[in-house]
Design a protein around this motif. Structure first.
Motif, PDB file in Angstrom:
ATOM      1  N   UNK A  30      46.084  38.833  39.780  1.00  0.00           N
ATOM      2  CA  UNK A  30      46.306  37.727  38.468  1.00  0.00           C
ATOM      3  C   UNK A  30      44.960  38.140  37.918  1.00  0.00           C
ATOM      4  N   UNK A  31      45.443  38.367  36.334  1.00  0.00           N
ATOM      5  CA  UNK A  31      44.627  38.742  36.228  1.00  0.00           C
ATOM      6  C   UNK A  31      44.564  37.849  34.283  1.00  0.00           C
ATOM      7  N   UNK A  32      43.186  37.704  33.833  1.00  0.00           N
ATOM      8  CA  UNK A  32      43.121  37.382  32.450  1.00  0.00           C
ATOM      9  C   UNK A  32      42.629  37.666  31.575  1.00  0.00           C
ATOM     10  N   UNK A  33      42.648  36.945  30.449  1.00  0.00           N
ATOM     11  CA  UNK A  33      42.433  37.880  28.792  1.00  0.00           C
ATOM     12  C   UNK A  33      40.996  38.051  29.345  1.00  0.00           C
ATOM     13  N   UNK A  34      41.472  39.477  28.623  1.00  0.00           N
ATOM     14  CA  UNK A  34      40.983  41.089  28.649  1.00  0.00           C
ATOM     15  C   UNK A  34      39.178  40.293  27.562  1.00  0.00           C
ATOM     16  N   UNK A  35      39.918  39.916  26.849  1.00  0.00           N
ATOM     17  CA  UNK A  35      38.432  39.278  25.630  1.00  0.00           C
ATOM     18  C   UNK A  35      38.525  37.980  25.179  1.00  0.00           C
ATOM     19  N   UNK A  36      37.048  37.272  25.049  1.00  0.00           N
ATOM     20  CA  UNK A  36      37.627  35.824  24.924  1.00  0.00           C
ATOM     21  C   UNK A  36      37.759  35.175  23.739  1.00  0.00           C
ATOM     22  N   UNK A  37      38.304  36.055  22.576  1.00  0.00           N
ATOM     23  CA  UNK A  37      38.706  35.376  21.374  1.00  0.00           C
ATOM     24  C   UNK A  37      40.503  35.058  21.981  1.00  0.00           C
ATOM     25  N   UNK A  38      41.048  35.873  23.198  1.00  0.00           N
ATOM     26  CA  UNK A  38      42.680  35.783  23.298  1.00  0.00           C
ATOM     27  C   UNK A  38      42.440  34.401  23.421  1.00  0.00           C
ATOM     28  N   UNK A  39      41.472  33.477  23.698  1.00  0.00           N
ATOM     29  CA  UNK A  39      41.537  32.401  24.303  1.00  0.00           C
ATOM     30  C   UNK A  39      41.989  31.243  23.591  1.00  0.00           C
ATOM     31  N   UNK A  40      42.042  31.380  22.169  1.00  0.00           N
ATOM     32  CA  UNK A  40      42.630  30.842  20.538  1.00  0.00           C
ATOM     33  C   UNK A  40      42.199  29.180  20.489  1.00  0.00           C
ATOM     34  N   UNK A  41      41.299  29.122  21.260  1.00  0.00           N
ATOM     35  CA  UNK A  41      40.381  27.390  20.921  1.00  0.00           C
ATOM     36  C   UNK A  41      40.794  27.188  22.753  1.00  0.00           C
ATOM     37  N   UNK A  42      41.363  27.902  23.443  1.00  0.00           N
ATOM     38  CA  UNK A  42      42.008  26.837  24.801  1.00  0.00           C
ATOM     39  C   UNK A  42      40.785  26.092  25.462  1.00  0.00           C
ATOM     40  N   UNK A  43      40.939  25.310  26.140  1.00  0.00           N
ATOM     41  CA  UNK A  43      39.495  24.734  27.053  1.00  0.00           C
ATOM     42  C   UNK A  43      38.681  25.705  27.652  1.00  0.00           C
ATOM     43  N   UNK A  44      37.864  26.268  27.539  1.00  0.00           N
ATOM     44  CA  UNK A  44      37.441  26.943  28.431  1.00  0.00           C
ATOM     45  C   UNK A  44      36.756  27.250  29.644  1.00  0.00           C
ATOM     46  N   UNK A  45      36.310  25.770  30.139  1.00  0.00           N
ATOM     47  CA  UNK A  45      35.741  25.874  31.528  1.00  0.00           C
ATOM     48  C   UNK A  45      37.033  26.496  32.015  1.00  0.00           C
ATOM     49  N   UNK A  46      38.107  26.365  32.030  1.00  0.00           N
ATOM     50  CA  UNK A  46      38.863  26.504  33.230  1.00  0.00           C
ATOM     51  C   UNK A  46      40.014  27.770  33.383  1.00  0.00           C
ATOM     52  N   UNK A  47      40.161  28.843  34.033  1.00  0.00           N
ATOM     53  CA  UNK A  47      40.989  29.501  33.792  1.00  0.00           C
ATOM     54  C   UNK A  47      42.758  29.381  34.826  1.00  0.00           C
ATOM     55  N   UNK A  48      42.095  28.993  36.044  1.00  0.00           N
ATOM     56  CA  UNK A  48      43.232  29.093  36.992  1.00  0.00           C
ATOM     57  C   UNK A  48      42.781  27.190  37.720  1.00  0.00           C
ATOM     58  N   UNK A  49      43.524  26.282  37.432  1.00  0.00           N
ATOM     59  CA  UNK A  49      42.949  24.948  38.173  1.00  0.00           C
ATOM     60  C   UNK A  49      44.898  24.258  39.055  1.00  0.00           C
ATOM     61  N   UNK A  50      43.930  23.870  39.525  1.00  0.00           N
ATOM     62  CA  UNK A  50      44.984  22.722  40.703  1.00  0.00           C
ATOM     63  C   UNK A  50      44.361  21.628  40.606  1.00  0.00           C
ATOM     64  N   UNK A  51      44.879  20.230  40.378  1.00  0.00           N
ATOM     65  CA  UNK A  51      44.693  18.877  40.055  1.00  0.00           C
ATOM     66  C   UNK A  51      45.360  18.502  40.812  1.00  0.00           C
ATOM     67  N   UNK A  52      44.742  17.669  41.996  1.00  0.00           N
ATOM     68  CA  UNK A  52      45.370  16.377  41.939  1.00  0.00           C
ATOM     69  C   UNK A  52      46.793  16.465  42.990  1.00  0.00           C
TER      70      UNK A  52
END
Length: 316
Positions: free
Chosen positions: A78-100
């Motif tokens: 599993x790979x993430x975006x290669x460029x930080x700008x590709x996150x388009x304003x998404x919350x950059x605190x987490x990439x893959x999160x499992x919650x609750x």
């Protein structure tokens, strides 16, 4: 595309449209597969990520609670975006999160690649820029993570936050020794956590245990490069920080900046107590034991009093 089938036990992401070519955004397919696995009433429903494929995912959050105890089997990459700008304003605190999620078991010999190189260059944390943790478990109980590999995280490889009854084992976490703030495992506000038989080499702490954590047992860790195994930092911004019953033993640290480290900010209050480091082997570590009650990673920290109280038993 698969249809709803709550008696299923296997939820292969490719059955929900995931391509796995390393280019196509497979986030929606993963989310659809997760929603069905999480809603399944069968015993041991498994979200399956097959091998010999590379899945590109944007930031994604897998929410619980689930109807059964879900397994996540990661065999491919599993790979993430290669460029930080590709996150388009998404919350950059987490990439893959499992919650609750209760009773989650994540396992397999697959690999997560955070592709952090661009982040390290373009997003200096000291200037207030936020980078994402590669894999985060938040508010999870009875969690098991076994056998996974993570490389080149933008920031932490693995974060455990607000969890209880956690077992982490046989992990391989790596990033270049000059990659900033790429902690291997960060544990905060969690209790009853075991970490063992893992290899961690990063540009920051192999393992960092921060405020609100208790009954943490760590053993059989091969650490290096990196900053060692750390308690803290604690007490930033004059917070009340507590950690207790932290036990670290039978670990080997090779070429690390530090060995056993406790670090607290000036002005913070609280306690770091019942901490043991036992049978720790150090090879070419610059600071075998370091207790820093005036932690300041940048210039110009305010001179304050009221250091956090600590007590520990160090056997190296």
């Amino acid at each position: 595309m698969a249809t709803l089938g709550y008696s299923q036990t296997n939820f292969d992401v490719t059955s929900y449209g995931a391509v796995g070519d390393g280019i196509t955004d497979d986030s929606q397919a993963f989310m659809m597969a997760w929603q069905e696995a999480c809603g399944a009433t069968s015993t041991g429903p498994t979200l399956y990520i097959p091998n010999q494929k590379t899945f590109f995912l944007n930031p994604i959050r897998f929410e619980g609670p689930c109807k059964s105890q879900v397994r996540v089997q990661i065999m491919g990459q599993i790979i993430g975006p290669a460029d930080a700008s590709a996150w388009n304003g998404e919350d950059a605190k987490m990439w893959l999160t499992f919650a609750g999620v209760n009773g989650l078991h994540a396992f397999g010999n697959g690999q997560l690649d955070g592709r952090g190189e661009t982040w390290w260059k373009s997003c200096p944390i000291m200037n207030g820029c936020m980078r994402p943790t590669a894999l985060a478990f938040l508010g999870c109980s009875n969690l098991t993570v076994d056998g996974l590999k993570s490389i080149n995280s933008a920031q932490n490889h693995l974060t455990i936050g607000g969890c209880e009854n956690v077992v982490l084992s046989n992990l391989k976490l790596s990033a270049p020794d000059d990659s900033p703030n790429t902690d291997g495992i960060k544990i905060g506000s969690s209790t009853n956590v075991q970490v063992f038989d893992s290899t961690i080499g990063t540009g920051d702490d192999c393992i960092a245990i921060i405020s609100g954590s208790s009954f943490i047992n760590i053993s059989g860790i091969a650490c290096g490069p990196g900053h060692g195994i750390s308690i803290g930092s604690l007490g930033k911004d004059v917070e009340n920080a507590t950690v207790e019953e932290i036990h670290i033993k039978d670990c080997i640290l090779n070429g690390t900046d530090n060995g056993a480290r406790i670090k607290t900010w000036q002005g913070g209050v609280g306690n770091a107590r019942k901490i043991t480091f036992e049978n720790i082997q150090l090879n070419s570590s610059r600071n075998p034991i370091i207790i820093d009650q005036f932690y300041c990673p940048t210039d110009g920290c305010k001179n304050q009093v009221n250091p956090i109280h600590w007590n520990s038993n160090l056997t190296i």
